[in-house]
Design an enzyme around this catalytic site. Structure first.
Site, short mmCIF file in Angstrom:
data_model
loop_
_atom_site.label_atom_id
_atom_site.label_comp_id
_atom_site.label_asym_id
_atom_site.label_seq_id
_atom_site.Cartn_x
_atom_site.Cartn_y
_atom_site.Cartn_z
N THR A 11 50.09 33.50 50.33
CA THR A 11 50.48 33.82 51.89
C THR A 11 49.38 34.32 52.57
OG1 THR A 11 52.73 34.70 51.01
CG2 THR A 11 51.86 35.60 52.81
N ASP A 54 50.73 27.09 47.22
CA ASP A 54 51.42 28.40 46.81
C ASP A 54 51.45 28.67 45.43
OD1 ASP A 54 54.18 29.71 46.16
OD2 ASP A 54 54.87 29.31 48.27
N SER A 55 51.15 29.75 45.04
CA SER A 55 50.73 30.18 43.55
C SER A 55 52.10 30.06 42.83
CB SER A 55 50.18 31.64 43.63
OG SER A 55 51.43 32.42 43.54
N SER A 56 53.29 29.77 43.29
CA SER A 56 54.27 29.14 42.46
C SER A 56 54.18 28.01 41.73
CB SER A 56 55.65 29.49 42.98
OG SER A 56 55.70 28.92 44.42
N THR A 86 50.58 35.74 45.80
CA THR A 86 51.04 36.98 45.10
C THR A 86 51.94 36.67 43.84
OG1 THR A 86 52.77 37.50 46.48
CG2 THR A 86 50.63 38.52 46.83
N ASP A 87 52.71 35.54 43.81
CA ASP A 87 53.75 35.25 43.01
C ASP A 87 53.21 35.16 41.54
OD1 ASP A 87 55.64 35.41 44.90
OD2 ASP A 87 55.99 33.09 45.26
N GLN A 266 61.42 43.52 27.87
CA GLN A 266 61.88 43.18 29.12
C GLN A 266 61.79 44.39 30.23
OE1 GLN A 266 66.00 41.80 29.13
NE2 GLN A 266 65.26 40.25 27.53
N CYS A 267 61.41 45.58 29.46
CA CYS A 267 61.52 47.07 30.30
C CYS A 267 60.42 47.21 31.15
CB CYS A 267 61.37 48.20 29.29
SG CYS A 267 62.88 48.56 28.46
N1 ASP Z 1 54.73 32.34 47.37
C1 ASP Z 1 53.50 32.92 47.87
C2 ASP Z 1 52.45 32.48 46.76
O1 ASP Z 1 52.47 32.95 45.60
C3 ASP Z 1 53.66 34.38 47.92
C4 ASP Z 1 52.55 35.03 48.18
O2 ASP Z 1 51.49 34.58 48.14
O3 ASP Z 1 52.66 36.30 48.55
O4 ASP Z 1 51.57 31.65 46.71
#
Ligand code: ASP
Length: 329
Positions: A11, A54-56, A86-87, A266-267
């Site tokens: 992002t 996109d890191s996903s 961030t993902d 999972q907690c």
């Molecule tokens: N979908 C974005 C990513 O992980 C989200 C982000 O960067 O905040 O690349």
């Protein structure tokens, strides 16, 4: 100081498109202008990755690509900042922490919730905070976000919208940036730097989710031939159904054929103590080892790392239980 900035996507550098935000190429030039005016006495190089993502879309091969890039620049720079989505930032950061153990140089992974092209954004504060951290903070691998410098193998994304999107549920931050930095003093024994970048491969590690009504059929397809490690995503203190013989025998068979299965709760906060309940000790008898207070992300990356080192299964299990990068108590 010479600081190498690797821009991998996310992002932070995204621009709007018809389909929503996509990584933008012009970001590197823009951020360089900001970096130079923020710290004119230091030298920055920003490298834009060929395949901005996109890191996903990130895979263990991308962790490898980032690590190899840093290794190639290791002698030429004093500090490293990785700009990342961030993902999956927590996964990549944890993987780097295992690959650059006891690093004698600072590596900080950061990104933002709002792209830098937006007037109000958290991109600049996260990048400037990361710069402050590498210039004034400890050596090692960290994730900086929303004013907190977290051990890379302890961080998790915990909020989709808050600008303080990461936390370290089982380990205090190494630094908190308010008006000034507040550092957490740690007395660490001197340990030799250990850089190892093994050929991690997608598909070697899987996840076995526990949920009400889970059946062996759900897990069978996840435990394919290529799988060498699995994170069992259990309830509470490390529990899973112990009344289903099919599930337990599936775990036993996988473990017998050399799949390393680790138990993570999972907690998210606290530790697995799988001997507490019968439902947890059944897992231990089936060959599952405790991931104790590790994050899910760190456990996943650590399995990838140890498997790729080519260690025998017994050594992977032993090493998994030891702390390599502040990842487990
Ligand atoms: N979908 C974005 C990513 O992980 C989200 C982000 O960067 O905040 O690349």
């Amino acid at each position: 100081m010479r600081v190498y900035v690797a821009y991998t996507g996310g992002t932070i550098g995204m621009v709007p498109s018809d389909q929503g935000y996509v990584p933008g190429k012009a970001f590197a030039d823009d951020i360089l202008v900001h970096l130079k005016s923020y710290q004119p006495d230091h030298e920055f190089d920003v490298h834009t990755y060929e395949r901005l993502i996109d890191s996903s879309n990130a895979t263990p091969e991308d962790w490898l690509a980032i690590a190899t890039d840093l290794q190639n620049k290791w002698q030429d720079y004093d500090a490293f900042i990785v700009l990342h989505g961030t993902d999956t930032m927590a996964y990549s950061a944890a993987a780097l922490a295992f690959m650059f153990q006891h690093s004698r140089k600072p590596i900080v992974v950061t990104g933002s919730q709002i792209p830098m092209v937006k007037k109000r954004n958290d991109a600049l504060s996260n990048v400037f905070g990361s710069v402050d951290a590498v210039l004034n903070g400890p050596n090692g691998v960290f994730l900086f976000f929303g004013g907190k410098l977290l051990e890379a193998a302890r961080a998790r994304k915990v909020d989709t919208s808050d600008l303080s999107a990461f936390s370290s549920p089982n380990f205090l931050p190494r630094g908190v940036l308010g008006i000034e930095w507040e550092w957490r003093k740690m007395h660490l024994p001197k340990q030799a730097e250990l850089l190892q970048i093994p050929p991690m491969q997608s598909g070697n590690v899987t996840i076995l989710p526990v949920f009400p009504g889970v059946q062996s059929a759900h897990w069978e397809s996840l435990l394919g031939e290529s799988v060498k490690g699995a994170v069992l995503y259990s309830y509470g203190a490390g529990n899973a159904p112990d009344q289903d013989a099919g599930l337990l025998s599936l775990l036993q068979k996988a473990s017998d054929r050399g799949v390393v299965i680790v138990n993570i709760s999972q907690c998210g906060k606290g530790s697995v103590s799988s001997g507490t309940y019968a439902a947890g000790s059944a897992l231990e008898r089936a060959g599952v080892i405790s991931g104790r207070d590790m994050t899910f992300e760190a456990a996943f990356a650590k399995l990838h790392f140890l498997i790729a080192l080519g260690l025998p299964v017994s050594e992977i299990k032993d090493t998994f239980s030891k702390t390599l990068a502040f990842d487990v108590l």
